[in-house]
Write an enzyme that holds these catalytic residues in place. Sequence first.
Site, short mmCIF file in Angstrom:
data_model
loop_
_atom_site.label_atom_id
_atom_site.label_comp_id
_atom_site.label_asym_id
_atom_site.label_seq_id
_atom_site.Cartn_x
_atom_site.Cartn_y
_atom_site.Cartn_z
N SER A 126 0.82 -1.20 0.00
CA SER A 126 0.00 0.00 0.00
C SER A 126 0.85 1.26 0.00
O SER A 126 1.99 1.27 0.52
CB SER A 126 -0.90 0.00 1.25
N TYR A 154 -1.02 0.04 10.10
CA TYR A 154 -1.26 -0.65 8.83
C TYR A 154 -0.07 -0.49 7.89
O TYR A 154 0.43 -1.47 7.31
CB TYR A 154 -2.53 -0.10 8.20
N LYS A 158 2.48 -3.44 6.52
CA LYS A 158 2.73 -3.68 5.10
C LYS A 158 4.22 -3.60 4.79
O LYS A 158 4.76 -4.41 4.01
CB LYS A 158 1.94 -2.69 4.24
#
Length: 331
Positions: A126, A154, A158
């Site tokens: 991402s 998050y 990732k």
Amino acid sequence: MRIVVTGGFGFLGGRVAAALLARRALGGEAIDRLVLVDQVVRPESPVWADPLVEVVHGALADRLDEVFADPVDLVIHLAAAVSAACEADFDLGMSANVDTTRALLEAARTQSASGGRVPRLVFSSSVAVYGGDPALPLPATVSESTLPLPRTSYGTQKLICEQLIADCTRRGFVDGRVARLMTVTVRPGKPNAAASGFLSGIVREPLAGVPAICPVRPGLRVALSSPRRAVEGLLRLAEVERGTGPGRLEGALPVNLPALSVTVADMLTTLRRVAGSQVADLVTIAPDPTTESIVGSWPAAVDHTRAAGLGLHPDPDFESIIRAYLDDKPS
């Protein structure tokens, strides 16, 4: 060729599966089996009845023995906990994103170590791996050589997975390819727990005659991709051969998939032009500092030179994204 899609009944997973089944081949090899792994399966999905499809129902980490019971040629790893959910629940994000990916890599390593084919692994990362720091602000445009400094759990998760995949690739356990996705919009269906979900909601809900809240200032600039372009990018990374020269994947760097850079105000203006004022007026601006702090930490402009070398390009404008959504959504 036996292909595994994790999160195979999710938003992107379902589209990736449908695209693979339409092709029946990838990179010149026939697809013999398409294994869709998901905690939530959908028997009503058009892909369910296809004779090539095998469904594995359950948490990926718990079903890896079944997934790797027969040799795996390619894994497209889309299963994940999303941004706002990871920020709200650290343990959920670490388990769903880091621990599960580590377990998947171990299963692939076991296959390789036993003398089987080294699996190709496409990982959906991402743009959230980037983030500004007071000591090192984000440049106006980021590239794969920009230092990732994620500002969310998050994004950190990732980035951890990216590094694990790079090391496993270096050691020959997998042939890893990392696709850094932009915010994908317009997503159909119900809202999810992604902090960026409103970027679909401010289009999807008004088009359905439902009011929507925009939790950021209209001047915020974001990097977007349509579902069609996101699927195109994932499948291109799945099929491209490694090496030097045009149309080949050089080195082990991630690939920033192409992005359309646009402000939220531009999105709403385009919605008004396409669908009319009655629709656009259903959107209310109500800034939420938590949402803006997450989405605003992500870069809004991305150098996609590396992706362009693979034949990938961004959506031309936001109107094309809206019209693609209208064309694709069920009547």
